[in-house]
Design an enzyme around this catalytic site. Sequence first.
Site, PDB file in Angstrom:
ATOM      1  N   GLY A  31     -32.562  49.997 -28.716  1.00  0.00           N
ATOM      2  CA  GLY A  31     -32.391  49.067 -27.602  1.00  0.00           C
ATOM      3  C   GLY A  31     -31.316  48.031 -27.888  1.00  0.00           C
ATOM      4  O   GLY A  31     -30.468  48.232 -28.762  1.00  0.00           O
ATOM      5  N   HIS A  34     -25.471  48.316 -26.055  1.00  0.00           N
ATOM      6  CA  HIS A  34     -24.098  47.861 -25.822  1.00  0.00           C
ATOM      7  C   HIS A  34     -23.253  49.095 -25.490  1.00  0.00           C
ATOM      8  O   HIS A  34     -23.779  50.218 -25.428  1.00  0.00           O
ATOM      9  CB  HIS A  34     -23.579  47.096 -27.038  1.00  0.00           C
ATOM     10  CG  HIS A  34     -23.744  47.825 -28.346  1.00  0.00           C
ATOM     11  ND1 HIS A  34     -23.096  49.006 -28.639  1.00  0.00           N
ATOM     12  CD2 HIS A  34     -24.511  47.551 -29.434  1.00  0.00           C
ATOM     13  CE1 HIS A  34     -23.430  49.409 -29.849  1.00  0.00           C
ATOM     14  NE2 HIS A  34     -24.295  48.546 -30.352  1.00  0.00           N
ATOM     15  N   HIS A  37     -23.725  52.344 -27.514  1.00  0.00           N
ATOM     16  CA  HIS A  37     -24.856  53.182 -27.101  1.00  0.00           C
ATOM     17  C   HIS A  37     -24.512  53.944 -25.821  1.00  0.00           C
ATOM     18  O   HIS A  37     -24.822  55.129 -25.681  1.00  0.00           O
ATOM     19  CB  HIS A  37     -26.092  52.322 -26.831  1.00  0.00           C
ATOM     20  CG  HIS A  37     -26.612  51.555 -28.004  1.00  0.00           C
ATOM     21  ND1 HIS A  37     -26.539  50.187 -28.080  1.00  0.00           N
ATOM     22  CD2 HIS A  37     -27.222  51.956 -29.142  1.00  0.00           C
ATOM     23  CE1 HIS A  37     -27.105  49.781 -29.210  1.00  0.00           C
ATOM     24  NE2 HIS A  37     -27.517  50.829 -29.876  1.00  0.00           N
ATOM     25  N   GLN A 148     -21.162  57.515 -35.522  1.00  0.00           N
ATOM     26  CA  GLN A 148     -20.491  57.484 -36.832  1.00  0.00           C
ATOM     27  C   GLN A 148     -20.557  56.084 -37.450  1.00  0.00           C
ATOM     28  O   GLN A 148     -20.432  55.918 -38.658  1.00  0.00           O
ATOM     29  CB  GLN A 148     -19.038  57.950 -36.659  1.00  0.00           C
ATOM     30  CG  GLN A 148     -18.192  57.950 -37.919  1.00  0.00           C
ATOM     31  CD  GLN A 148     -18.696  58.929 -38.977  1.00  0.00           C
ATOM     32  OE1 GLN A 148     -19.371  59.906 -38.652  1.00  0.00           O
ATOM     33  NE2 GLN A 148     -18.391  58.662 -40.228  1.00  0.00           N
ATOM     34  N   ARG A 187     -26.506  43.698 -33.696  1.00  0.00           N
ATOM     35  CA  ARG A 187     -26.610  42.497 -34.536  1.00  0.00           C
ATOM     36  C   ARG A 187     -25.427  41.549 -34.332  1.00  0.00           C
ATOM     37  O   ARG A 187     -25.487  40.404 -34.787  1.00  0.00           O
ATOM     38  CB  ARG A 187     -26.750  42.884 -36.003  1.00  0.00           C
ATOM     39  CG  ARG A 187     -28.111  43.518 -36.322  1.00  0.00           C
ATOM     40  CD  ARG A 187     -28.335  43.720 -37.805  1.00  0.00           C
ATOM     41  NE  ARG A 187     -29.703  44.112 -38.117  1.00  0.00           N
ATOM     42  CZ  ARG A 187     -30.120  45.373 -38.289  1.00  0.00           C
ATOM     43  NH1 ARG A 187     -29.261  46.360 -38.195  1.00  0.00           N
ATOM     44  NH2 ARG A 187     -31.384  45.643 -38.555  1.00  0.00           N
TER      45      ARG A 187
HETATM   46  P1  AMP Z   1     -29.247  51.451 -33.034  1.00  0.00           P
HETATM   47  O1  AMP Z   1     -29.748  51.010 -31.716  1.00  0.00           O
HETATM   48  O2  AMP Z   1     -28.514  50.405 -33.804  1.00  0.00           O
HETATM   49  O3  AMP Z   1     -30.297  52.169 -33.849  1.00  0.00           O
HETATM   50  O4  AMP Z   1     -28.140  52.549 -32.723  1.00  0.00           O
HETATM   51  C1  AMP Z   1     -28.458  53.674 -31.941  1.00  0.00           C
HETATM   52  C2  AMP Z   1     -27.335  54.659 -32.044  1.00  0.00           C
HETATM   53  O5  AMP Z   1     -26.126  54.065 -31.555  1.00  0.00           O
HETATM   54  C3  AMP Z   1     -27.050  55.105 -33.488  1.00  0.00           C
HETATM   55  O6  AMP Z   1     -26.782  56.496 -33.502  1.00  0.00           O
HETATM   56  C4  AMP Z   1     -25.840  54.296 -33.838  1.00  0.00           C
HETATM   57  O7  AMP Z   1     -25.042  54.901 -34.829  1.00  0.00           O
HETATM   58  C5  AMP Z   1     -25.111  54.244 -32.506  1.00  0.00           C
HETATM   59  N1  AMP Z   1     -24.159  53.145 -32.472  1.00  0.00           N
HETATM   60  C6  AMP Z   1     -24.371  51.857 -32.847  1.00  0.00           C
HETATM   61  N2  AMP Z   1     -23.239  51.133 -32.751  1.00  0.00           N
HETATM   62  C7  AMP Z   1     -22.275  51.984 -32.306  1.00  0.00           C
HETATM   63  C8  AMP Z   1     -20.884  51.847 -31.999  1.00  0.00           C
HETATM   64  N3  AMP Z   1     -20.249  50.686 -32.155  1.00  0.00           N
HETATM   65  N4  AMP Z   1     -20.218  52.945 -31.561  1.00  0.00           N
HETATM   66  C9  AMP Z   1     -20.855  54.128 -31.411  1.00  0.00           C
HETATM   67  N5  AMP Z   1     -22.161  54.318 -31.675  1.00  0.00           N
HETATM   68  C10 AMP Z   1     -22.872  53.274 -32.118  1.00  0.00           C
END
Ligand code: AMP
Length: 280
Positions: A31, A34, A37, A148, A187
Amino acid sequence: MQTLTTVSAMQALAATLGTAGRPVGLVPTMGALHEGHVSLIRLARDRGAVVVVSIFVNPTQFGPSEDFTRYPRNLEADLAACAAAGADVVFAPAVEEIYPKGYSTFLAEEHVAKPLEGVSRPVHFRGVTTVVAKLFNLVRPDFAVFGQKDAQQVAVIRKMTADLHFGVEIVTAPTLRDPDGLALSSRNRYLTPQQRAAALALHQALHRAQSMVAQGERRVDRLIAEATHLLSQQRLVRIIYVAVVDRDSMESAREVLPGRSLMAIAAWVDEVRLIDNEIL
Ligand code: AMP
């Protein structure tokens, strides 16, 4: 777009999703969505899939002194972002749905997960692999999309998926960045303008290493020394690690293999822990 909050509803829907003649694509998230996601959701949609987005701040991947309780949560905005990006289903369970009282089964990959994040966050990947395995079982996707941005996470999940014969294709999406290079992250909203300016050093160090490799440098110690030097110019930045590793095994080497090696950085910017990486 359907929103589901219970395991039983997700299981019931999963039984029907695969029969529509379209692949099922899963985008796991915590969640606070941004554009990064959103790019994952679009990638899944562009593959012609029925897109399931999970939104779950997974307690088991946070260490005891980490930011689980204060991690940003905003389900209403997240649902709007999912709908706008073309998601078909959002699965947003409560913690007790995924880890009911007395829960006691965990899954750990024990090689790729060990270095880098595994050193400073010893329970992190055990929590990630456990929850992703559960999501694979609940959603039964044909493919799942990961960013990535979290390079070691993708590598660990690829290994887990192969080792356990999940039969789910792991798709990696490129890192989305702000125009000044800062990788988008949930974050980042903790950062003050001053901290945000200091955080740019992570991308600058990675970019510098990429330029050195483009100019023929292959010695990993030289790349790490230069990146460390750039980061240490910033008073607010405290390095956790700067490493050059193989993109699949996360093992370090002395020489760069262009296209296979990546530089990974983790650093505290004041009290905010950030990670970033680039393929060299
Ligand atoms: P999180 O919500 O932080 O667990 O991230 C969910 C998914 O979004 C994970 O596969 C992350 O690697 C991906 N993600 C997070 N930040 C980025 C970004 N700046 N660009 C592309 N994918 C992202």
